[in-house]
Design a protein around this motif. Structure first.
Motif, PDB file in Angstrom:
ATOM      1  N   UNK A 115      50.773  48.524 -40.035  1.00 26.11           N
ATOM      2  CA  UNK A 115      49.354  48.210 -39.847  1.00 26.11           C
ATOM      3  C   UNK A 115      48.519  48.671 -40.838  1.00 26.11           C
ATOM      4  N   UNK A 116      48.806  49.881 -41.573  1.00 24.33           N
ATOM      5  CA  UNK A 116      48.039  50.508 -42.631  1.00 24.33           C
ATOM      6  C   UNK A 116      48.034  49.288 -43.885  1.00 24.33           C
ATOM      7  N   UNK A 117      49.189  48.855 -44.125  1.00 22.80           N
ATOM      8  CA  UNK A 117      49.602  48.148 -45.310  1.00 22.80           C
ATOM      9  C   UNK A 117      48.831  46.703 -45.000  1.00 22.80           C
ATOM     10  N   UNK A 118      48.899  46.301 -43.779  1.00 23.61           N
ATOM     11  CA  UNK A 118      48.320  44.962 -43.382  1.00 23.61           C
ATOM     12  C   UNK A 118      46.796  44.991 -43.607  1.00 23.61           C
ATOM     13  N   UNK A 119      46.044  46.181 -43.189  1.00 22.55           N
ATOM     14  CA  UNK A 119      44.952  46.352 -43.092  1.00 22.55           C
ATOM     15  C   UNK A 119      44.411  46.498 -44.686  1.00 22.55           C
ATOM     16  N   UNK A 120      45.087  47.087 -45.518  1.00 17.60           N
ATOM     17  CA  UNK A 120      44.729  47.065 -46.779  1.00 17.60           C
ATOM     18  C   UNK A 120      44.735  45.627 -47.402  1.00 17.60           C
ATOM     19  N   UNK A 121      45.718  44.650 -47.003  1.00 13.42           N
ATOM     20  CA  UNK A 121      45.870  43.244 -47.298  1.00 13.42           C
ATOM     21  C   UNK A 121      44.338  42.683 -47.096  1.00 13.42           C
ATOM     22  N   UNK A 122      43.953  42.790 -45.709  1.00 11.35           N
ATOM     23  CA  UNK A 122      42.678  42.299 -45.235  1.00 11.35           C
ATOM     24  C   UNK A 122      41.662  42.926 -46.041  1.00 11.35           C
ATOM     25  N   UNK A 123      41.409  43.920 -46.512  1.00 11.73           N
ATOM     26  CA  UNK A 123      40.650  44.718 -47.242  1.00 11.73           C
ATOM     27  C   UNK A 123      40.690  44.070 -48.669  1.00 11.73           C
ATOM     28  N   UNK A 124      41.879  43.764 -49.327  1.00 13.16           N
ATOM     29  CA  UNK A 124      41.836  43.258 -50.647  1.00 13.16           C
ATOM     30  C   UNK A 124      41.079  41.762 -50.535  1.00 13.16           C
TER      31      UNK A 124
END
Length: 279
Positions: A115-124
């Protein structure tokens, strides 16, 4: 989409009849169903279903007892914010959701890491669309770190109940997409050249189709219509319903067709001049 109504009914019925952990699990199932409805609604262009499924996901996530599920609901909401170009709000929501799973990420819990990594991708993506180039690059770097962390996990297998499909391959295709959002098609193509194809092949068809759609756009912007058409054909073969309905794919194809017509018209005009057809 055909099976979701029955799944919703069964999950809601279980939530009404059950107690304790079983009731929490029923709400977790309901939230995951909302996520799939949300994805399908985006792909098929049903804004009212997008809004409803996101709202119901947030409601059921709070009742699920799953510490990661509320972050997944926020991950869905970030996507919705892109439709109205709320880049700053999307970044803020991403960071809030990241904070809710930060402890799990620090402890190496696989579902929290995903989830943390997926949210970082959305933020990117949000940062790239908002013109924050350095921020977008940093977020891709954080996502890569999360993917590496998943690869180092040595415990028993953990089922990805949230279906976020976070992986090194997903990070790579997002890096390509982010480069395109910043109008850097040559960088996107360079990243693709250095991406092992087995990473992409391991992704779901929807993600592979979106990836090849992005590559079609990159080749078009780089002036190579033949390769753009080839990538668009690959995308359509892998995920036909997604690609035929996707606005980016349709826009890319329209640009290719118009450019081809312009070239053909110019060739015919020159040939007509040589043949003196006006005479």
């Amino acid at each position: 989409m055909q099976v979701l109504p029955d799944l919703f009914r069964e999950a809601r019925a279980l939530a009404e009849l059950a107690t304790g952990h079983e009731r929490e699990e029923a709400f977790a199932l309901y939230a995951v169903c909302c996520k799939f409805a949300h994805t399908a609604a985006h792909a098929l262009g049903h804004p009212e279903l997008v809004a409803m499924s996101c709202e119901r996901a947030a409601w059921s996530a709070r009742l699920s007892g799953d510490s990661v599920m509320p972050a997944v609901a926020d991950w869905m909401r970030v996507w919705d914010m892109w439709a109205t170009a709320d880049w700053e709000d999307a970044m803020a929501l991403s960071d809030r959701a990241i904070g809710t799973v930060q402890q799990g990420y620090d402890q190496g819990e696989p579902l929290a890491v995903r989830a943390w990594g997926s949210l970082q991708l959305r933020a990117a993506v949000s940062a790239a669309r908002g013109g924050r180039t350095a921020e977008a690059e940093d977020r891709i770097g954080h996502a890569k770190a999360a993917a590496d962390r998943l690869g180092q996990y040595a415990g028993p297998p953990v089922y990805d109940r949230h279906s976020l499909t976070f992986s090194p391959g997903n990070v790579q295709i997002h890096a390509i997409s982010v480069a395109l959002e910043m109008r850097e098609q040559r960088k996107a193509l360079a990243i693709n050249r250095h991406t092992p194809q087995d990473l992409v092949a391991a992704l779901p068809n929807s993600r592979q189709g979106h990836h090849h759609m992005d590559l079609a756009r990159a080749w078009l912007w780089d002036g190579n219509r033949d390769k753009a058409v080839k990538e668009l054909e690959t995308a359509e073969r892998i995920a036909p319903q997604l690609i035929r309905n996707h606005p980016i794919a349709r826009s890319t194809l329209r640009s290719i067709v118009y450019a081809e017509r312009a070239v053909t018209r110019e060739k015919l005009r020159r040939m007509s001049d040589r043949f003196h057809l006006d005479g």
